[in-house]
Design a protein around this motif. Structure first.
Motif, PDB file in Angstrom:
ATOM      1  N   TYR A 140      63.762  58.559  81.674  1.00  0.00           N
ATOM      2  CA  TYR A 140      63.179  57.391  81.000  1.00  0.00           C
ATOM      3  C   TYR A 140      63.857  56.122  81.501  1.00  0.00           C
ATOM      4  CZ  TYR A 140      61.761  61.259  78.028  1.00  0.00           C
ATOM      5  OH  TYR A 140      61.259  62.459  77.588  1.00  0.00           O
ATOM      6  N   PRO A 141      63.077  55.019  81.680  1.00  0.00           N
ATOM      7  CA  PRO A 141      63.630  53.824  82.319  1.00  0.00           C
ATOM      8  C   PRO A 141      64.580  53.012  81.446  1.00  0.00           C
ATOM      9  CG  PRO A 141      61.350  53.438  81.674  1.00  0.00           C
ATOM     10  CD  PRO A 141      61.628  54.893  81.415  1.00  0.00           C
ATOM     11  N   ASN A 142      64.448  53.074  80.131  1.00  0.00           N
ATOM     12  CA  ASN A 142      65.340  52.291  79.275  1.00  0.00           C
ATOM     13  C   ASN A 142      65.438  52.935  77.894  1.00  0.00           C
ATOM     14  OD1 ASN A 142      62.975  51.452  77.823  1.00  0.00           O
ATOM     15  ND2 ASN A 142      62.614  49.900  79.417  1.00  0.00           N
ATOM     16  N   MET A 143      66.311  52.389  77.057  1.00  0.00           N
ATOM     17  CA  MET A 143      66.574  52.979  75.742  1.00  0.00           C
ATOM     18  C   MET A 143      65.351  52.924  74.828  1.00  0.00           C
ATOM     19  SD  MET A 143      69.485  54.413  75.427  1.00  0.00           S
ATOM     20  CE  MET A 143      70.003  54.416  73.716  1.00  0.00           C
ATOM     21  N   THR A 144      64.573  51.852  74.951  1.00  0.00           N
ATOM     22  CA  THR A 144      63.374  51.719  74.111  1.00  0.00           C
ATOM     23  C   THR A 144      62.441  52.893  74.364  1.00  0.00           C
ATOM     24  OG1 THR A 144      63.631  49.371  74.500  1.00  0.00           O
ATOM     25  CG2 THR A 144      61.609  50.066  73.381  1.00  0.00           C
ATOM     26  N   MET A 145      62.240  53.206  75.641  1.00  0.00           N
ATOM     27  CA  MET A 145      61.376  54.337  75.998  1.00  0.00           C
ATOM     28  C   MET A 145      62.031  55.651  75.572  1.00  0.00           C
ATOM     29  SD  MET A 145      58.491  53.648  77.516  1.00  0.00           S
ATOM     30  CE  MET A 145      58.087  54.973  78.651  1.00  0.00           C
ATOM     31  N   ALA A 146      63.309  55.794  75.873  1.00  0.00           N
ATOM     32  CA  ALA A 146      64.011  57.054  75.583  1.00  0.00           C
ATOM     33  C   ALA A 146      63.952  57.382  74.092  1.00  0.00           C
ATOM     34  CB  ALA A 146      65.456  56.970  76.057  1.00  0.00           C
TER      35      ALA A 146
HETATM   36  C1  NAG Z   1      61.150  49.725  79.072  1.00  0.00           C
HETATM   37  O1  NAG Z   1      60.365  50.330  80.051  1.00  0.00           O
HETATM   38  C2  NAG Z   1      58.973  50.203  79.819  1.00  0.00           C
HETATM   39  C3  NAG Z   1      58.246  51.039  80.881  1.00  0.00           C
HETATM   40  O2  NAG Z   1      58.693  50.756  82.187  1.00  0.00           O
HETATM   41  C4  NAG Z   1      58.595  48.726  79.864  1.00  0.00           C
HETATM   42  O3  NAG Z   1      57.214  48.581  79.612  1.00  0.00           O
HETATM   43  C5  NAG Z   1      59.379  47.979  78.790  1.00  0.00           C
HETATM   44  O4  NAG Z   1      59.138  46.603  78.865  1.00  0.00           O
HETATM   45  C6  NAG Z   1      60.872  48.237  78.955  1.00  0.00           C
HETATM   46  N1  NAG Z   1      61.570  47.684  77.818  1.00  0.00           N
HETATM   47  C7  NAG Z   1      62.691  47.021  77.929  1.00  0.00           C
HETATM   48  C8  NAG Z   1      63.292  46.530  76.660  1.00  0.00           C
HETATM   49  O5  NAG Z   1      63.245  46.815  79.002  1.00  0.00           O
END
Ligand code: NAG
Ligand code: ZN
Length: 304
Positions: A140-146
């Motif tokens: 997952y790319p970041n904590m929000t997604m995770a």
């Molecule tokens: C987290 O990753 C998602 C998918 O790539 C992206 O849409 C979202 O803006 C990101 N959120 C943050 C807080 O970086």
């Protein structure tokens, strides 16, 4: 004119209440203050954390060893922030990667923060301090997604027990604490002056409780694989009291920031202990006798 002024007041009081939307009861002022409702999953979830971890009732588990990469590296650019709920460290020089154990992917450290007193209890005993090393699944790319996935986050929980010997690693953090204690310095990161490696905060990882739970702060997302180590580190109460002096509001100190215990709801709590190492001598004897047996058998074959 009046409308604009009114709109401003409404807007700002709303955002003010959002910013202070959740918090902890001040148990130093009133021991009986009820724990506030944080809303959403925090109130309705069935896999919430923390819980009481008890050896009786835990399931026995054996997994491969946990693997830690770069945790021994001395951090040069570590930042510390008082975010009004805790003291948080981030800004690691290289990726710190956790794998192995029962984990199916690689997890990287996002941030480290602490709770005073501990959130988890072990056999109904509370500890004065709990450090959380928060990891994100690299798929997952970041904590929000995770936070949206049940395999999104791993938190290693390290409990500290009361001692009269100051803890050196915690001492390194405390040295920079003065710069972030006041309300005015809230959300303003400072450099951690003392050199610190993350594994200075981690005792033996041979034995731990693991279970599926949640973040212990809003949104209380049920995305966390908990790994709570059974070995604890010493800390003095004077050291813990330093954390209690950080402000979350003008003149208001964060005397405690642990969430109340949640229902286990018949979840599997696994106690992992590495199998006893067979003593080298015994292992050697076994393989030697096996070798002899093979020789004897081979000899017999030749004889036949
Ligand atoms: C987290 O990753 C998602 C998918 O790539 C992206 O849409 C979202 O803006 C990101 N959120 C943050 C807080 O970086
Ligand atoms: Zn935490």
């Amino acid at each position: 004119m009046h409308f604009i002024a009114l709109a401003l007041i409404v807007c700002c009081s709303v955002s003010f209440s959002w910013a202070n939307e959740w918090g902890y009861p001040d148990l130093d002022s009133n021991q009986d203050e009820p724990f506030p409702k944080w809303g959403g999953l925090c109130d309705s979830g069935k896999k919430q954390s923390p819980i009481n971890l008890h050896v009786k009732g835990a399931l026995k588990g054996e997994f491969d060893s946990l693997r830690f990469e770069n945790y021994d590296e001395h951090q040069k650019n570590l930042r510390m922030v008082n975010n009004g709920h805790s003291i948080q460290l981030s800004g690691f020089d290289h990726e710190l990667t956790l794998s192995g154990g029962a984990l199916l992917q690689d997890f990287v450290v996002e941030q480290i923060h602490m709770h005073w007193w501990s959130e988890h209890t072990i056999n109904d005993i509370r500890y004065p301090l709990e450090v959380h090393i928060v990891h994100r699944n690299t798929i997952y790319p970041n904590m929000t997604m995770a936070a949206n996935f049940k395999d999104g986050i791993v938190v290693i929980g390290v409990l500290y027990h009361v001692s009269n010997t100051p803890n050196e690693a915690i001492g390194s953090i405390i040295k920079s604490l003065g710069a972030v204690k006041s309300y005015d310095s809230m959300n303003k990161p400072v450099l951690v002056a003392d050199s610190l490696a993350v594994d200075d905060l981690v005792p033996s990882v041979e034995s731990y409780f693991t279970y599926a739970g949640s973040l212990t702060t809003p949104t209380c997302a049920e995305a966390v694989t908990w790994i709570v180590l059974t070995e604890t580190f010493p800390v003095t109460l004077d050291q813990v009291n330093e954390f209690k002096e950080i402000e979350y509001d003008q003149g208001k100190q964060l005397h405690n920031n642990y969430r109340e215990l949640q229902s286990e709801n018949n979840r599997a709590v696994v106690l992992v202990e590495q199998p006893e190492q067979r003593s080298g001598a015994a292992g050697l004897t076994a393989s030697v006798s096996l070798g002899l047996m093979t020789l004897i058998l081979a000899g017999q074959k030749i004889m036949l």
